[in-house]
Design a protein around this motif. Sequence first.
Motif, PDB file in Angstrom:
ATOM      1  N   ARG A  30      -3.657 -13.771  -5.641  1.00 21.18           N
ATOM      2  CA  ARG A  30      -2.408 -13.438  -6.317  1.00 21.18           C
ATOM      3  C   ARG A  30      -1.298 -14.272  -5.705  1.00 21.18           C
ATOM      4  NH1 ARG A  30      -4.716  -8.284  -5.396  1.00 21.18           N
ATOM      5  NH2 ARG A  30      -3.463  -8.126  -3.480  1.00 21.18           N
ATOM      6  N   ASP A  31      -0.190 -14.395  -6.411  1.00 22.41           N
ATOM      7  CA  ASP A  31       0.938 -15.156  -5.893  1.00 22.41           C
ATOM      8  C   ASP A  31       1.754 -14.260  -4.956  1.00 22.41           C
ATOM      9  OD1 ASP A  31       2.650 -17.287  -5.494  1.00 22.41           O
ATOM     10  OD2 ASP A  31       3.861 -16.854  -7.284  1.00 22.41           O
ATOM     11  N   GLU A  32       1.110 -13.862  -3.866  1.00 20.64           N
ATOM     12  CA  GLU A  32       1.702 -12.986  -2.867  1.00 20.64           C
ATOM     13  C   GLU A  32       1.340 -13.532  -1.484  1.00 20.64           C
ATOM     14  OE1 GLU A  32       0.135  -9.121  -3.645  1.00 20.64           O
ATOM     15  OE2 GLU A  32       1.015  -9.001  -5.655  1.00 20.64           O
ATOM     16  N   PRO A  33       2.149 -13.216  -0.466  1.00 22.15           N
ATOM     17  CA  PRO A  33       1.949 -13.845   0.852  1.00 22.15           C
ATOM     18  C   PRO A  33       0.563 -13.659   1.449  1.00 22.15           C
ATOM     19  CG  PRO A  33       4.118 -12.867   0.750  1.00 22.15           C
ATOM     20  CD  PRO A  33       3.417 -12.448  -0.518  1.00 22.15           C
ATOM     21  N   SER A  34       0.013 -12.443   1.441  1.00 24.10           N
ATOM     22  CA  SER A  34      -1.261 -12.226   2.127  1.00 24.10           C
ATOM     23  C   SER A  34      -2.423 -12.968   1.484  1.00 24.10           C
ATOM     24  CB  SER A  34      -1.574 -10.735   2.232  1.00 24.10           C
ATOM     25  OG  SER A  34      -2.828 -10.537   2.870  1.00 24.10           O
ATOM     26  N   PRO A  35      -2.676 -12.845   0.171  1.00 22.42           N
ATOM     27  CA  PRO A  35      -3.804 -13.603  -0.388  1.00 22.42           C
ATOM     28  C   PRO A  35      -3.612 -15.109  -0.296  1.00 22.42           C
ATOM     29  CG  PRO A  35      -2.626 -12.396  -2.110  1.00 22.42           C
ATOM     30  CD  PRO A  35      -2.100 -11.916  -0.813  1.00 22.42           C
ATOM     31  N   LEU A  36      -2.383 -15.581  -0.401  1.00 20.51           N
ATOM     32  CA  LEU A  36      -2.146 -17.020  -0.249  1.00 20.51           C
ATOM     33  C   LEU A  36      -2.460 -17.462   1.175  1.00 20.51           C
ATOM     34  CD1 LEU A  36       1.186 -17.428  -2.254  1.00 20.51           C
ATOM     35  CD2 LEU A  36      -1.089 -18.204  -2.953  1.00 20.51           C
ATOM     36  N   TYR A  37      -2.094 -16.622   2.149  1.00 24.74           N
ATOM     37  CA  TYR A  37      -2.421 -16.970   3.534  1.00 24.74           C
ATOM     38  C   TYR A  37      -3.925 -16.955   3.759  1.00 24.74           C
ATOM     39  CZ  TYR A  37      -2.950 -16.869   8.541  1.00 24.74           C
ATOM     40  OH  TYR A  37      -3.354 -17.158   9.824  1.00 24.74           O
ATOM     41  N   ARG A  38      -4.618 -15.989   3.190  1.00 20.55           N
ATOM     42  CA  ARG A  38      -6.074 -15.948   3.341  1.00 20.55           C
ATOM     43  C   ARG A  38      -6.710 -17.192   2.734  1.00 20.55           C
ATOM     44  NH1 ARG A  38      -8.120 -10.532   0.918  1.00 20.55           N
ATOM     45  NH2 ARG A  38     -10.104 -11.253   1.779  1.00 20.55           N
ATOM     46  N   LEU A  39      -6.148 -17.705   1.647  1.00 19.09           N
ATOM     47  CA  LEU A  39      -6.648 -18.956   1.079  1.00 19.09           C
ATOM     48  C   LEU A  39      -6.386 -20.119   2.034  1.00 19.09           C
ATOM     49  CD1 LEU A  39      -7.898 -20.580  -1.243  1.00 19.09           C
ATOM     50  CD2 LEU A  39      -5.607 -20.727  -2.258  1.00 19.09           C
ATOM     51  N   LEU A  40      -5.240 -20.120   2.691  1.00 23.84           N
ATOM     52  CA  LEU A  40      -4.948 -21.163   3.675  1.00 23.84           C
ATOM     53  C   LEU A  40      -5.959 -21.118   4.820  1.00 23.84           C
ATOM     54  CD1 LEU A  40      -2.817 -23.385   4.509  1.00 23.84           C
ATOM     55  CD2 LEU A  40      -1.828 -21.601   5.969  1.00 23.84           C
ATOM     56  N   VAL A  41      -6.269 -19.915   5.305  1.00 27.17           N
ATOM     57  CA  VAL A  41      -7.275 -19.766   6.371  1.00 27.17           C
ATOM     58  C   VAL A  41      -8.619 -20.307   5.898  1.00 27.17           C
ATOM     59  CG1 VAL A  41      -8.618 -18.066   7.685  1.00 27.17           C
ATOM     60  CG2 VAL A  41      -6.125 -17.834   7.503  1.00 27.17           C
ATOM     61  N   LEU A  42      -8.997 -19.956   4.678  1.00 25.27           N
ATOM     62  CA  LEU A  42     -10.247 -20.468   4.119  1.00 25.27           C
ATOM     63  C   LEU A  42     -10.234 -21.994   4.077  1.00 25.27           C
ATOM     64  CD1 LEU A  42     -12.984 -20.142   2.691  1.00 25.27           C
ATOM     65  CD2 LEU A  42     -11.722 -19.788   0.554  1.00 25.27           C
TER      66      LEU A  42
END
Length: 207
Positions: free
Chosen positions: A25-37
């Motif tokens: 989603r366009d929200e901080p936590s899922p975007l950060y998890r994508l960055l970690v991935l």
Amino acid sequence: MTLGVPELLARYGRTYAEEAGIILRDEPSPLYRLLVLTVLCSVRISAGTATAAARELSAVGLRTPAAMLGARRRTLIEALGRAHYVRYDESTATALGRGAELLLDRWHGDLRRLREEAGGEAGRIGELLREFPRIGPVGSEIFRREVQAVWPSLRPYFDERALGEARALGLPGSPEGLAALVAPEEPARLAAALTRASLAHVGAAGA
């Protein structure tokens, strides 16, 4: 060789985010998890191992840069070890910690601010992503390919690997041509499918 888009999506059309259990989603936590991935994928290791490591890090609560920065190093190492992400565990723990610090300091923990700084432009987003430890050209392509699902300004985004595979399969060789074959929100799945198909063919050729 030809392969229709429906078959291609059915066989290979699972994004790396989906495999890692990230509901993007366009929200901080899922975007950060994508960055970690993305960081996890940015070494010579299988996508399966990287996505398993991302799931383990999420399972122990490391879903925000603040949580990552505050975590005990042993917590990171053990989570990576459970996913058999062992060859790069120490350096990855360091990269994740430094990346979390950068995201908090420069963009207040929110990758949407990075997008805003880049004006939503794919090339500039890629440049800013490469400021994170370990993320290089390939990693920035992975992130942009996946995040287009929730960042419409990036659509259609297909990197050279995906475009090359599309041509090999007899499909259009341009981002616009490929996007015309799927629903407006589906270029990310098609890009993932082409990438996975390309990797499958490389593996088969080397077998």
